[in-house]
Design a protein around this motif. Sequence first.
Motif, PDB file in Angstrom:
ATOM      1  N   TYR A   6     -51.214 -78.768   6.094  1.00 48.47           N
ATOM      2  CA  TYR A   6     -51.907 -77.482   6.155  1.00 48.47           C
ATOM      3  C   TYR A   6     -53.067 -77.542   7.140  1.00 48.47           C
ATOM      4  CZ  TYR A   6     -49.565 -75.295   2.109  1.00 48.47           C
ATOM      5  OH  TYR A   6     -48.662 -74.722   1.253  1.00 48.47           O
ATOM      6  N   TYR A  24     -43.840 -69.034  13.002  1.00 48.12           N
ATOM      7  CA  TYR A  24     -43.924 -70.129  12.035  1.00 48.12           C
ATOM      8  C   TYR A  24     -43.153 -71.334  12.545  1.00 48.12           C
ATOM      9  CZ  TYR A  24     -45.207 -66.174   9.038  1.00 48.12           C
ATOM     10  OH  TYR A  24     -45.808 -65.062   8.519  1.00 48.12           O
ATOM     11  N   ARG A  38     -41.018 -72.659   6.850  1.00 48.52           N
ATOM     12  CA  ARG A  38     -41.418 -72.090   5.564  1.00 48.52           C
ATOM     13  C   ARG A  38     -42.731 -72.713   5.077  1.00 48.52           C
ATOM     14  NH1 ARG A  38     -36.834 -70.673   1.571  1.00 48.52           N
ATOM     15  NH2 ARG A  38     -36.614 -69.251   3.300  1.00 48.52           N
ATOM     16  N   GLY A  41     -45.472 -71.042   6.704  1.00 49.57           N
ATOM     17  CA  GLY A  41     -45.702 -69.776   6.011  1.00 49.57           C
ATOM     18  C   GLY A  41     -46.549 -69.963   4.768  1.00 49.57           C
ATOM     19  N   TYR A  42     -46.272 -71.005   4.004  1.00 50.26           N
ATOM     20  CA  TYR A  42     -47.085 -71.298   2.815  1.00 50.26           C
ATOM     21  C   TYR A  42     -48.530 -71.590   3.218  1.00 50.26           C
ATOM     22  CZ  TYR A  42     -42.625 -71.873   0.302  1.00 50.26           C
ATOM     23  OH  TYR A  42     -41.383 -71.697  -0.246  1.00 50.26           O
ATOM     24  N   ALA A  45     -50.287 -68.419   3.923  1.00 50.96           N
ATOM     25  CA  ALA A  45     -50.634 -67.706   2.692  1.00 50.96           C
ATOM     26  C   ALA A  45     -51.941 -68.238   2.099  1.00 50.96           C
ATOM     27  CB  ALA A  45     -49.501 -67.827   1.677  1.00 50.96           C
ATOM     28  N   ASN A  46     -52.255 -69.499   2.417  1.00 51.71           N
ATOM     29  CA  ASN A  46     -53.500 -70.109   1.936  1.00 51.71           C
ATOM     30  C   ASN A  46     -54.638 -70.016   2.950  1.00 51.71           C
ATOM     31  OD1 ASN A  46     -53.066 -71.519  -0.784  1.00 51.71           O
ATOM     32  ND2 ASN A  46     -51.224 -72.021   0.372  1.00 51.71           N
ATOM     33  N   GLY A  68     -45.478 -61.797   7.038  1.00 54.76           N
ATOM     34  CA  GLY A  68     -46.566 -62.255   6.186  1.00 54.76           C
ATOM     35  C   GLY A  68     -47.559 -61.180   5.805  1.00 54.76           C
ATOM     36  N   LYS A  69     -47.266 -59.935   6.126  1.00 52.08           N
ATOM     37  CA  LYS A  69     -48.258 -58.869   5.967  1.00 52.08           C
ATOM     38  C   LYS A  69     -48.699 -58.645   4.525  1.00 52.08           C
ATOM     39  CE  LYS A  69     -45.492 -54.679   5.566  1.00 52.08           C
ATOM     40  NZ  LYS A  69     -45.310 -53.360   6.143  1.00 52.08           N
ATOM     41  N   HIS A  71     -49.568 -60.807   2.453  1.00 50.51           N
ATOM     42  CA  HIS A  71     -50.569 -61.794   2.063  1.00 50.51           C
ATOM     43  C   HIS A  71     -51.967 -61.406   2.537  1.00 50.51           C
ATOM     44  CE1 HIS A  71     -47.651 -64.574   0.428  1.00 50.51           C
ATOM     45  NE2 HIS A  71     -46.893 -64.309   1.476  1.00 50.51           N
TER      46      HIS A  71
END
Length: 108
Positions: A6, A24, A38, A41-42, A45-46, A68-69, A71
């Motif tokens: 991350y 991504y 993916r 993407g996670y 989200a963070n 991703g909108k 989020h």
Amino acid sequence: MEQSFYDQVFELVRLIPKGRVTSYGAIAKSLGSGGSARMVGYAMANAPLAHPPIPAHRVVNSSGLLTGKFHFGTPDLMQELLEAEGVSVKNDKVQNFKTLFWDPLIEL
């Protein structure tokens, strides 16, 4: 200390220039993890938890869609942030995606 995946994603996303977008998958590939779109993407989200801030709105799917909108604080915020940087979005898709695409493997 070794950076987490991350943290590596966040560091790279902070380099995306204003008015440009990437995917991504391009981020994953540039980090040597081609099959990990993916996971990127996670990470996005963070992104709201990270400091300094991360321009997660500049990361879209490989077709330029704002996948991703949801989020973001409101359903339209991702598009509004992109448009504030001069990126045209229509029907949740970045217009001129290929022209605006920032490839970290080439442009770093």
